[in-house]
Write a protein that holds these residues in place. Sequence first.
Motif, PDB file in Angstrom:
ATOM      1  N   VAL A  56       6.059 -22.139  62.053  1.00 35.51           N
ATOM      2  CA  VAL A  56       4.764 -21.470  62.043  1.00 35.51           C
ATOM      3  C   VAL A  56       3.889 -22.060  63.135  1.00 35.51           C
ATOM      4  O   VAL A  56       3.936 -23.258  63.420  1.00 35.51           O
ATOM      5  N   THR A  57       3.096 -21.211  63.766  1.00 36.84           N
ATOM      6  CA  THR A  57       2.153 -21.665  64.788  1.00 36.84           C
ATOM      7  C   THR A  57       1.021 -20.663  64.867  1.00 36.84           C
ATOM      8  O   THR A  57       1.183 -19.481  64.484  1.00 36.84           O
ATOM      9  N   GLN A  58      -0.129 -21.106  65.336  1.00 32.29           N
ATOM     10  CA  GLN A  58      -1.307 -20.245  65.358  1.00 32.29           C
ATOM     11  C   GLN A  58      -2.168 -20.585  66.558  1.00 32.29           C
ATOM     12  O   GLN A  58      -2.261 -21.744  66.967  1.00 32.29           O
ATOM     13  N   GLY A  59      -2.781 -19.557  67.134  1.00 31.23           N
ATOM     14  CA  GLY A  59      -3.681 -19.750  68.263  1.00 31.23           C
ATOM     15  C   GLY A  59      -4.336 -18.449  68.658  1.00 31.23           C
ATOM     16  O   GLY A  59      -3.734 -17.379  68.541  1.00 31.23           O
ATOM     17  N   ALA A  60      -5.588 -18.533  69.109  1.00 29.03           N
ATOM     18  CA  ALA A  60      -6.342 -17.366  69.565  1.00 29.03           C
ATOM     19  C   ALA A  60      -6.381 -16.272  68.509  1.00 29.03           C
ATOM     20  O   ALA A  60      -6.284 -15.073  68.813  1.00 29.03           O
ATOM     21  N   GLY A  61      -6.509 -16.683  67.251  1.00 29.08           N
ATOM     22  CA  GLY A  61      -6.633 -15.710  66.168  1.00 29.08           C
ATOM     23  C   GLY A  61      -5.351 -15.022  65.781  1.00 29.08           C
ATOM     24  O   GLY A  61      -5.385 -14.039  65.035  1.00 29.08           O
ATOM     25  N   ARG A  62      -4.216 -15.498  66.269  1.00 27.37           N
ATOM     26  CA  ARG A  62      -2.925 -14.900  65.934  1.00 27.37           C
ATOM     27  C   ARG A  62      -1.994 -15.985  65.395  1.00 27.37           C
ATOM     28  O   ARG A  62      -1.965 -17.108  65.902  1.00 27.37           O
ATOM     29  N   PHE A 217       0.849 -11.884  63.365  1.00 19.45           N
ATOM     30  CA  PHE A 217      -0.252 -11.183  62.700  1.00 19.45           C
ATOM     31  C   PHE A 217      -1.562 -11.904  62.973  1.00 19.45           C
ATOM     32  O   PHE A 217      -1.581 -13.077  63.380  1.00 19.45           O
ATOM     33  N   ALA A 218      -2.661 -11.197  62.740  1.00 19.21           N
ATOM     34  CA  ALA A 218      -3.985 -11.785  62.947  1.00 19.21           C
ATOM     35  C   ALA A 218      -4.293 -12.772  61.830  1.00 19.21           C
ATOM     36  O   ALA A 218      -4.113 -12.462  60.646  1.00 19.21           O
ATOM     37  N   SER A 219      -4.752 -13.968  62.208  1.00 21.14           N
ATOM     38  CA  SER A 219      -5.118 -14.971  61.216  1.00 21.14           C
ATOM     39  C   SER A 219      -5.921 -16.080  61.896  1.00 21.14           C
ATOM     40  O   SER A 219      -5.521 -16.575  62.952  1.00 21.14           O
ATOM     41  N   ASP A 220      -7.044 -16.447  61.289  1.00 17.45           N
ATOM     42  CA  ASP A 220      -7.861 -17.523  61.826  1.00 17.45           C
ATOM     43  C   ASP A 220      -7.437 -18.882  61.287  1.00 17.45           C
ATOM     44  O   ASP A 220      -7.912 -19.918  61.751  1.00 17.45           O
ATOM     45  N   THR A 240       9.482 -26.645  56.755  1.00 17.31           N
ATOM     46  CA  THR A 240       8.615 -25.898  57.665  1.00 17.31           C
ATOM     47  C   THR A 240       8.322 -26.744  58.901  1.00 17.31           C
ATOM     48  O   THR A 240       7.991 -27.922  58.792  1.00 17.31           O
ATOM     49  N   TYR A 241       8.482 -26.114  60.060  1.00 16.92           N
ATOM     50  CA  TYR A 241       8.074 -26.709  61.328  1.00 16.92           C
ATOM     51  C   TYR A 241       6.708 -26.114  61.704  1.00 16.92           C
ATOM     52  O   TYR A 241       6.483 -24.910  61.540  1.00 16.92           O
ATOM     53  N   VAL A 242       5.823 -26.944  62.239  1.00 18.13           N
ATOM     54  CA  VAL A 242       4.511 -26.463  62.667  1.00 18.13           C
ATOM     55  C   VAL A 242       4.253 -26.914  64.098  1.00 18.13           C
ATOM     56  O   VAL A 242       4.312 -28.106  64.412  1.00 18.13           O
ATOM     57  N   LEU A 243       3.975 -25.958  64.965  1.00 22.28           N
ATOM     58  CA  LEU A 243       3.565 -26.238  66.347  1.00 22.28           C
ATOM     59  C   LEU A 243       2.052 -26.136  66.423  1.00 22.28           C
ATOM     60  O   LEU A 243       1.466 -25.137  66.008  1.00 22.28           O
ATOM     61  N   ALA A 244       1.406 -27.193  66.933  1.00 21.38           N
ATOM     62  CA  ALA A 244      -0.055 -27.201  67.007  1.00 21.38           C
ATOM     63  C   ALA A 244      -0.508 -28.134  68.123  1.00 21.38           C
ATOM     64  O   ALA A 244       0.302 -28.814  68.759  1.00 21.38           O
ATOM     65  N   ASP A 245      -1.829 -28.184  68.350  1.00 21.56           N
ATOM     66  CA  ASP A 245      -2.377 -29.062  69.380  1.00 21.56           C
ATOM     67  C   ASP A 245      -2.239 -30.533  68.997  1.00 21.56           C
ATOM     68  O   ASP A 245      -2.187 -31.406  69.864  1.00 21.56           O
ATOM     69  N   HIS A 246      -2.217 -30.809  67.688  1.00 21.25           N
ATOM     70  CA  HIS A 246      -2.124 -32.168  67.190  1.00 21.25           C
ATOM     71  C   HIS A 246      -1.184 -32.187  65.979  1.00 21.25           C
ATOM     72  O   HIS A 246      -0.747 -31.138  65.491  1.00 21.25           O
TER      73      HIS A 246
END
Length: 357
Positions: A56-62, A217-220, A240-246
Amino acid sequence: MVTAWWLRRSAQLLTAVVMATIGLVVVTPPAMACACGGMVQPPGNSTTVTGETALVTQGAGRETIVMSLSAKSDAARAGLLVPTPAPATPALADRDIFTDLADQTAPRSKERHHFFGPPLFFGDHGSSGSDNEARSSPAGVQVLGEVDLGPLKAVSIKANNAADLHSWLDSRGFVMSPQFEALVTPYLDKGWAFTAMTLTAEGKSLTGTLPPVSLEFASDTLVYPMRMSSGAKETQHVRTYVLADHRVERTDPTATQGQLHTAYADRVRTSLVTSPDLKRLSAGKAWLTEFTQTFDHPGEQVRSDFTFARAPHDTPVVHYAYRDEYFIPVDVAVLLVVSAAAIAGAIVLIRRRQRRS
C-alpha cells in the motif's frame, strides 16, 4: 585452564546455534489468508484465499493497493469483493513487484570476526544456509466502470445496501451468506465503493497463484481494508508492505490485537528495484515498512481496517544473516597450545637434568 575455557566457549556456541534455530522457526512467515476482501462463489463450490501479500502507498490524494492472491478452490469461477473509500481503478500488476519487495526486506549479509573458529581437521565440514459482460444491475447498485484483465474481470460498483449488493451478486451466479452481508454493511453505511472481480481459470479450478492486481483510488489517508476478516473462522496471517516518505506505524484499534510485528523498516534500496511498477510507486517514497500480524481469533481481534501514520522516529529495523570469519581453527589452536606446553615441559626437564649433572 585452556580446556575449561574451550568447553565453556563450545557450550556458548552451541547455545547460540540452538537459539538462532528457534528464531528462524518463529519468524518464518506462515501461509497468509485473504485480509482485504471477501470471496463469493457459485452455489455448491468452495473457494478460499490461502495466501495474500499486499503493498500500500499513498500520495497526492491517491492510494494504491497491490495484491497477490493464492487460491484453493474446486470452482473455475469465483468473485472477490474489495472495499475502498472511493471507486477504484483496477489493473494487472507486474509479477516481479513482490519479488523485489522480498529482496528489499531479506536478511542482509554481514561479517563477524572471531579469533577462534570451527575445527579444521575434525568435525562436520558440511555447509548449511537459511534462508506469491456487462449486465443490467439492480436499481440500488451503480456500476461505475468495468475492465477485462484477462484472467480477471473487474467491476467498480457502489450499492445502497447489502440487500441490493446481494441481488447484484445473485444475478451473476454468486451467493452471499447472511454473515457476509453483515460484514459489508459497515462499508456501505460509510459510502465506500467495491471492486468486484470475477476470477476465471478457463475451465480449470482456481487453485494456485493468481496474477497480482493493482487498485488505485482517491484517499487522503492510508488505509488497508481489513474489517471483513472478522468473519474468518481460521487463524489469519497478514503481511503488509507500506511505501512512504518515512517509516510508518499502525494507528488502528486492531493494531493492539493479535501478534503485530514491524518486520522491516529502512530506506528503499533503488539498486534492488527492477519491477517497473515498483519503480513508479516508490518514486519519491524513501522508506519501506513491512508489518506482519497473526490473529488466532479473528472474530474477536479484527476490529477495524488498518490505518497508518508516520512513526515518531525513522529507526531502521533490519535483520542480518551473519557470515563468520575465523582467525584460527579451534583444534589447531588446541594443538598449538598442547605443543607449546609439551615444548615448554621438555625445556624444563632438560634444564633440570643439566643442573643435576
